[in-house]
Design an enzyme around this catalytic site. Structure first.
Site, PDB file in Angstrom:
ATOM      1  N   TYR A  48      -7.413   0.690 -14.964  1.00 15.29           N
ATOM      2  CA  TYR A  48      -6.051   0.936 -15.433  1.00 15.29           C
ATOM      3  C   TYR A  48      -5.093   0.045 -14.657  1.00 15.29           C
ATOM      4  CZ  TYR A  48      -1.705   3.309 -16.590  1.00 15.29           C
ATOM      5  OH  TYR A  48      -0.425   3.584 -17.016  1.00 15.29           O
ATOM      6  N   ASP A  62      10.143   1.577 -10.415  1.00 14.66           N
ATOM      7  CA  ASP A  62       9.581   1.668 -11.772  1.00 14.66           C
ATOM      8  C   ASP A  62      10.639   2.184 -12.739  1.00 14.66           C
ATOM      9  OD1 ASP A  62       7.812   1.795 -13.916  1.00 14.66           O
ATOM     10  OD2 ASP A  62       7.080   3.784 -13.349  1.00 14.66           O
ATOM     11  N   ASP A  89      -0.199  -0.521 -18.824  1.00 16.70           N
ATOM     12  CA  ASP A  89       1.056   0.172 -19.111  1.00 16.70           C
ATOM     13  C   ASP A  89       2.075  -0.859 -19.606  1.00 16.70           C
ATOM     14  OD1 ASP A  89       3.475   1.513 -19.012  1.00 16.70           O
ATOM     15  OD2 ASP A  89       3.278   2.157 -16.926  1.00 16.70           O
ATOM     16  N   ASP A  91       5.104   0.005 -20.767  1.00 19.54           N
ATOM     17  CA  ASP A  91       6.419   0.656 -20.742  1.00 19.54           C
ATOM     18  C   ASP A  91       6.889   0.985 -22.157  1.00 19.54           C
ATOM     19  OD1 ASP A  91       6.505   0.704 -17.997  1.00 19.54           O
ATOM     20  OD2 ASP A  91       7.767  -1.068 -17.796  1.00 19.54           O
ATOM     21  N   HIS A 116      -0.491   1.125 -23.515  1.00 18.19           N
ATOM     22  CA  HIS A 116       0.251   2.268 -24.042  1.00 18.19           C
ATOM     23  C   HIS A 116       1.734   1.948 -24.061  1.00 18.19           C
ATOM     24  CE1 HIS A 116       1.432   3.746 -19.990  1.00 18.19           C
ATOM     25  NE2 HIS A 116       0.172   3.610 -19.631  1.00 18.19           N
ATOM     26  N   GLU A 118       5.526   3.848 -24.541  1.00 21.25           N
ATOM     27  CA  GLU A 118       6.108   5.169 -24.343  1.00 21.25           C
ATOM     28  C   GLU A 118       7.381   5.372 -25.149  1.00 21.25           C
ATOM     29  OE1 GLU A 118       8.387   4.872 -20.128  1.00 21.25           O
ATOM     30  OE2 GLU A 118       6.295   4.201 -20.152  1.00 21.25           O
ATOM     31  N   CYS A 126      10.078   6.699 -13.876  1.00 21.44           N
ATOM     32  CA  CYS A 126       8.697   7.096 -13.626  1.00 21.44           C
ATOM     33  C   CYS A 126       8.450   8.431 -14.329  1.00 21.44           C
ATOM     34  CB  CYS A 126       8.455   7.236 -12.123  1.00 21.44           C
ATOM     35  SG  CYS A 126       6.842   7.929 -11.708  1.00 21.44           S
ATOM     36  N   ARG A 161       2.292   6.933 -25.499  1.00 21.89           N
ATOM     37  CA  ARG A 161       2.637   7.876 -24.434  1.00 21.89           C
ATOM     38  C   ARG A 161       3.914   8.603 -24.829  1.00 21.89           C
ATOM     39  NH1 ARG A 161       4.356   6.395 -18.143  1.00 21.89           N
ATOM     40  NH2 ARG A 161       6.253   7.662 -18.207  1.00 21.89           N
ATOM     41  N   GLU A 191       2.467  12.724 -21.028  1.00 25.87           N
ATOM     42  CA  GLU A 191       2.847  12.580 -19.624  1.00 25.87           C
ATOM     43  C   GLU A 191       3.354  13.882 -19.032  1.00 25.87           C
ATOM     44  OE1 GLU A 191       2.298  11.439 -16.943  1.00 25.87           O
ATOM     45  OE2 GLU A 191       3.452   9.608 -16.568  1.00 25.87           O
ATOM     46  N   ASN A 213      -3.053  11.808 -16.746  1.00 29.43           N
ATOM     47  CA  ASN A 213      -2.560  11.002 -15.629  1.00 29.43           C
ATOM     48  C   ASN A 213      -2.625  11.819 -14.347  1.00 29.43           C
ATOM     49  OD1 ASN A 213      -1.233   9.308 -13.868  1.00 29.43           O
ATOM     50  ND2 ASN A 213       0.768   9.498 -14.839  1.00 29.43           N
TER      51      ASN A 213
END
Length: 302
Positions: A48, A62, A89, A91, A116, A118, A126, A161, A191, A213
């Site tokens: 990951y 982040d 990731d 975002d 992914h 989101e 985050c 996500r 998440e 996660n």
């Protein structure tokens, strides 16, 4: 020697096959290319690549400050160093639907097995912090449709996500997960689930793989892989674990040097020179060109 001999297409097919099995997958988070090689050597099935790690490695929080170029380049450097499939990731997709489409193709070009996207607003937070805000359902589903339509390799995994659990509750998370799957998501990343029963509820709401996660210091308890498998989770990530442990060791060593004037007390905790040479495969380069490596590798504690 050099980079992976497994093609991105083969890695993507492997990820699909593994997700279709009954085996739960554990993907530790790599913080650089060499750590990805270590993950592979220790027998994990995949890697990951966390957006938080990529940002933190640049000294940034982040909150969506990294660019597509930065993420694709660094993720590609990590992916090419391992035969394992790498999930990155991405975002919010770095913009509106057209930007999301470009993101998918750039990540394909970089050799990733999947990503992914989101449903937070930009600037994002985050996933385990308070004060998150999510986009409306239409915007969220447009991102996923754009991602699914843009991919050229049908095996490239599009994971959606959703952060809506922390904003509107579990029922909203179930409904959004279902809508994201209908929009084209191949897998769901719910998440900041609070309990195992919440993971079970998402599992029962959708018929695609579900990711858990297991990040430290977050909203979720650090459940075991057996507990997560029992509630139907297919994939577990440990996104920042290796970065945190490495930076913790680095901080302690710097404090030792400052206090003692030498690193001697920390040497026994270090990766040895011989082990480092083994990880970077010095001997393979020697076989290729003896002029590159023409000295004796030190012993195990050097």
């Amino acid at each position: 020697m050099l980079y992976s001999t497994t093609t991105p297409e083969q890695k993507r097919r492997k990820l699909r096959d593994m997700l279709a099995s009954d085996e739960i997958l554990q993907f530790p988070g790599a913080f650089n290319p060499l750590s990805a090689r270590l993950i592979e050597e220790k027998g994990f099935p995949g890697v990951y690549i966390s957006g938080a790690v990529l940002a933190n490695d640049l000294g940034l929080p982040d909150i969506g400050l990294t660019t597509l170029t930065e993420v694709a380049q660094r993720a590609g450097q990590i992916a090419r160093m391992t035969d394992l499939p790498c999930l990155v990731d991405a975002d919010t997709g770095f913009g509106e639907p057209m930007n999301v489409a470009r993101t998918i193709q750039e990540l394909e070009n970089a050799g990733l097995a999947g990503c992914h996207i989101e449903d937070q607003f930009n600037p994002k937070r985050c996933g385990h912090l308070d004060g998150k805000a999510v986009v409306d359902l239409e915007t969220a589903t447009k991102r996923i449709r754009a991602a699914a339509d843009a991919r050229r390799d049908p095996d490239f995994l599009i994971m959606a996500r959703t952060d809506i659990r922390a904003v509107e509750g579990l029922e909203a998370a179930k409904e959004r997960a279902q809508a994201l799957v209908e929009a084209g998501a191949d897998a769901i990343f719910p998440e900041a689930m609070a309990t195992l029963e919440e993971f079970r509820a998402i599992r029962e709401a959708v018929d695609v793989p579900v990711l858990a996660n297991m990040t430290e210091f977050g909203k979720s308890e650090l459940f075991t892989v057996e507990q997560l498998q029992d509630v139907g989770v297919n994939l577990v990530i440990y996104p920042v674990t290796l970065l945190r442990i490495a930076m913790g060791a680095a901080e302690r060593t710097l404090e030792t040097i400052k206090a003692s004037g030498t690193q001697q007390a920390e040497v026994e905790n270090m990766l040895t020179r011989a082990r480092l040479y083994e990880l970077v495969d010095y001997e393979a380069y020697n076989r290729f060109d003896t002029g590159v490596f023409n000295f004796q590798v030190p012993g195990a504690r050097q």
